[in-house]
Design a protein around this motif. Structure first.
Motif, PDB file in Angstrom:
ATOM      1  N   UNK A 179     -60.545  -3.399 -22.930  1.00 27.35           N
ATOM      2  CA  UNK A 179     -60.126  -2.003 -22.815  1.00 27.35           C
ATOM      3  C   UNK A 179     -61.196  -1.065 -23.362  1.00 27.35           C
ATOM      4  N   UNK A 180     -61.876  -1.464 -24.457  1.00 27.84           N
ATOM      5  CA  UNK A 180     -62.928  -0.643 -25.036  1.00 27.84           C
ATOM      6  C   UNK A 180     -64.081  -0.449 -24.055  1.00 27.84           C
ATOM      7  N   UNK A 181     -64.535  -1.556 -23.433  1.00 29.93           N
ATOM      8  CA  UNK A 181     -65.639  -1.464 -22.477  1.00 29.93           C
ATOM      9  C   UNK A 181     -65.165  -0.825 -21.179  1.00 29.93           C
ATOM     10  N   UNK A 182     -63.985  -1.201 -20.720  1.00 30.28           N
ATOM     11  CA  UNK A 182     -63.486  -0.704 -19.437  1.00 30.28           C
ATOM     12  C   UNK A 182     -63.117   0.762 -19.468  1.00 30.28           C
ATOM     13  N   UNK A 183     -62.837   1.325 -20.637  1.00 30.95           N
ATOM     14  CA  UNK A 183     -62.503   2.744 -20.722  1.00 30.95           C
ATOM     15  C   UNK A 183     -63.729   3.634 -20.650  1.00 30.95           C
ATOM     16  N   UNK A 184     -64.944   3.052 -20.744  1.00 31.50           N
ATOM     17  CA  UNK A 184     -66.175   3.825 -20.635  1.00 31.50           C
ATOM     18  C   UNK A 184     -66.524   4.616 -21.875  1.00 31.50           C
ATOM     19  N   UNK A 185     -65.938   4.227 -23.034  1.00 38.47           N
ATOM     20  CA  UNK A 185     -66.199   4.969 -24.270  1.00 38.47           C
ATOM     21  C   UNK A 185     -67.674   4.884 -24.669  1.00 38.47           C
ATOM     22  N   UNK A 186     -68.282   3.705 -24.462  1.00 41.49           N
ATOM     23  CA  UNK A 186     -69.681   3.516 -24.851  1.00 41.49           C
ATOM     24  C   UNK A 186     -70.618   3.513 -23.633  1.00 41.49           C
ATOM     25  N   UNK A 187     -70.127   3.937 -22.490  1.00 35.77           N
ATOM     26  CA  UNK A 187     -70.990   3.995 -21.296  1.00 35.77           C
ATOM     27  C   UNK A 187     -70.889   5.348 -20.616  1.00 35.77           C
ATOM     28  N   UNK A 188     -70.738   6.401 -21.430  1.00 33.17           N
ATOM     29  CA  UNK A 188     -70.647   7.745 -20.871  1.00 33.17           C
ATOM     30  C   UNK A 188     -71.974   8.114 -20.208  1.00 33.17           C
ATOM     31  N   UNK A 189     -71.894   8.707 -19.053  1.00 28.55           N
ATOM     32  CA  UNK A 189     -73.101   9.061 -18.307  1.00 28.55           C
ATOM     33  C   UNK A 189     -73.552   7.978 -17.349  1.00 28.55           C
ATOM     34  N   UNK A 190     -72.925   6.780 -17.423  1.00 24.64           N
ATOM     35  CA  UNK A 190     -73.275   5.668 -16.537  1.00 24.64           C
ATOM     36  C   UNK A 190     -72.205   5.525 -15.454  1.00 24.64           C
ATOM     37  N   UNK A 191     -72.657   5.226 -14.213  1.00 27.17           N
ATOM     38  CA  UNK A 191     -71.682   5.032 -13.151  1.00 27.17           C
ATOM     39  C   UNK A 191     -71.103   3.625 -13.210  1.00 27.17           C
ATOM     40  N   UNK A 192     -70.115   3.382 -12.382  1.00 32.06           N
ATOM     41  CA  UNK A 192     -69.410   2.098 -12.394  1.00 32.06           C
ATOM     42  C   UNK A 192     -70.325   0.946 -12.027  1.00 32.06           C
ATOM     43  N   UNK A 193     -71.219   1.161 -11.091  1.00 30.70           N
ATOM     44  CA  UNK A 193     -72.114   0.086 -10.659  1.00 30.70           C
ATOM     45  C   UNK A 193     -73.105  -0.293 -11.772  1.00 30.70           C
TER      46      UNK A 193
END
Length: 588
Positions: A179-193
């Protein structure tokens, strides 16, 4: 990580997924299906009778994790060899557990990416159940993921998250990590791919043991033509594929401790060449640029060195070192906590001891105050008794003054002795006020009294000797006595009178001594501390003299006894006696 521990983590997820009501128990029918599937995936023979025999003593109810573990170890894990597909096992256990625990609509990632995070979690989690990933490993994974996505690691963001995590439990389970990785908390600015590619790269490195991968040119062995291939370096081999989707595998370069890799000079229009020599074949490879060539040479050489030393992949070694460091820090922390508890225990014991000492001091202070009160009361009683005795002594002194007043010639001497008596009483009053010193001086006074009595006896003996010498002198001067017969008779009469007076004074001295002993007894009962005093009487023509401790100087001896006259009186008497002697001589 040992193979058994790795398998137990994966199987644990499947077992807990079957535990619908979270009671820690699973029905036997479900365990039969799970055991059969495990044996199939692990490629070991399945014995359904063994399960029934193993649990024949149990009731018809569900089997707990502890109850299933002996069967799992004995009949499944003990038979496992390393000839099965681990990804197939992971897929099977993932299929059993993800539907129950994962909410797909809340995630920014695909189910395949969640599966890869699940595998990474099993690799990085601690070897205790329920499985968790500690903060250090979470940071390691997120750092790897950020680097794989080409982003920069923001330390402050993770520190804020770590503070939030510390308020809870300082760790995450697998579903919280997904849930932490999938929520995008630490990947803001990055697209899904990009996020998916990053997860895949970390998955290949940590799970598939991919040390390096990328496109390079390979020279054929038969046609000698150059073809672009996707190379994947693992600890024991280099696999090359048609494309990076790994759909069509073209071959493997097996690595062992005897393999070597060395750079080549540019030739045939190809640059950045290097040579891989294995035990079977030699491969010529061309990288796209000099930097990648050096990276591939170094990565291959690292893999060969690990094979020579018998060590695992670098990320396995790094994970083990991190765990050993955590265990060491945990042991140091436990030791520190133990020392702190010991110090706290010692401090509490010290505080208790200080409290007991404080109470003892308070009790001692109370006792001392009570003793002081009793001492003051005793002191007051002694002062009252002393006043009474002093009044009595004053009465006696007044009577003595009335008797001595009749002797006008010796009034001054008597008054002087009265003053000495008053001084002695003042000293006695000071002694009562200084009770401690009086207790110490008591023994000295007693010894002094004994010595005075002894000196008095010695002086009496000396008087007797002097009297005998006088008798002998009188017998030797018989002729002179005949001439002075009248004078001798007068002196003998005077001597007899003086002896009678001495006897009278002796009786008076005995009475004074008895009175003194009575006073001493009263003072000893009150404070056990007094100074003795007594009268010493010497009388000539009615003179009264107080007997008291005096100096050790020589005393005058006369025919009438020791210390009967002062030096001046004795000198005057001697002059009169000499004049009378001269007159008697002239008369003859």
């Amino acid at each position: 990580m040992a193979l058994r521990d790795e398998l137990l983590k994966t199987i644990w997820h499947a077992f807990t997924a079957l535990d619908v009501d979270k009671s820690g128990k699973v029905s036997k029918s479900q365990l039969k299906v799970l055991s059969h599937n495990l044996c199939t995936v692990l490629r070991i023979p399945h014995d359904p009778v063994a399960l029934e025999e193993h649990f024949k003593d149990d009731d018809e109810g569900p089997v707990s994790n502890q109850g299933y573990m002996p069967y799992l170890n004995k009949f499944i894990l003990d038979k496992v060899t390393d000839n099965f597909d681990r990804q197939e096992l992971n897929k099977m256990c993932w299929t059993l557990c993800f539907r129950k625990n994962l909410q797909q609509n809340q995630l920014f990632i695909s189910n395949d990416d969640a599966f890869k995070i699940w595998c990474i979690f099993n690799f990085l989690s601690e070897d205790r159940y329920p499985l968790i990933m500690v903060t250090e490993e979470i940071e390691y994974f997120l750092r790897k993921l950020t680097e794989a996505m080409g982003g920069s690691w923001v330390e402050e963001r993770f520190e804020d998250y770590k503070l939030q995590l510390s308020l809870k439990q300082q760790c995450l389970n697998v579903w919280e990590l997904i849930l932490l990785v999938g929520s995008g908390h630490f990947s803001k600015g990055m697209d899904k791919q990009t996020l998916s590619m990053g997860i895949n790269e970390v998955y290949q490195e940590l799970i598939l043991d991919v040390l390096k991968q990328g496109y390079m040119m390979k020279k054929g062995h038969k046609r000698k033509n150059w073809t672009e291939r996707w190379f994947v370096l693992k600890p024991n081999c280099i696999s090359y594929y048609v494309g990076e989707d790994l759909a069509e595998k073209k071959g493997d370069i097996l690595l062992d401790g005897s393999c070597t890799v060395e750079p080549l000079q540019d030739k045939e229009g190809k640059k950045c060449l290097f040579l891989i020599k294995s035990s079977q074949k030699t491969f010529e490879i061309s990288a796209s640029e000099r930097k990648k060539k050096q990276e591939w040479i170094q990565a291959i050489q690292t893999a060969v060195n690990l094979l020579r030393q018998g060590r695992p992949a670098p990320h396995h070694d790094a994970r083990q070192k991190r765990r050993e460091l955590r265990l060491k820090q945990q042991a140091e922390q436990e030791e520190l906590e133990l020392r702190m508890r010991e110090l706290q225990t010692a401090n509490e014991a010290k505080q208790l001891e200080l409290e007991n000492m404080r109470k003892a001091l308070e009790e001692a202070a109370a006792n001392a105050a009570e003793e002081e009160r009793k001492r003051l009361q005793t002191h007051t009683e002694l002062q009252d008794r002393y006043r009474i005795e002093l009044e009595r002594e004053k009465l006696v002194r007044q009577e003595m003054e009335e008797q001595v007043a009749q002797k006008s010639t010796e009034l001054d001497q008597y008054l002087q002795r009265v003053h000495e008596l008053e001084d002695m009483y003042h000293q006695l009053e000071d002694a009562l006020e200084e009770e401690r010193r009086a207790r110490q001086d008591e023994e000295t006074v007693r010894k002094l009294q004994a010595r005075l009595l002894e000196e008095e006896a010695m002086k009496r003996a000396e008087l007797e000797q002097i009297h005998l010498r006088q008798q002998r002198a009188i017998s030797e001067t018989e002729a002179e006595k005949q001439e002075l017969e009248k004078e001798r008779l007068a002196k003998e009469s005077a001597l007899q009178a003086a002896m009678k007076q001495l006897e009278v004074l002796e009786l008076e001295r005995q009475g004074a001594l008895e009175q003194y002993q009575t006073v001493m007894k009263k003072l000893e009962d009150a404070a056990n501390n007094t100074k003795s005093w007594k009268h010493k009487v010497a009388h000539q023509e009615g003179l009264l003299r107080l007997i008291q401790p005096g100096s050790k100087g020589p005393q005058k001896i006369t025919n009438w006894g020791p210390a009967a006259f002062t030096d001046a009186e004795l000198s005057l008497r001697e002059k009169k006696w000499q004049e009378m002697k001269n007159q008697a001589a002239h008369a003859q």
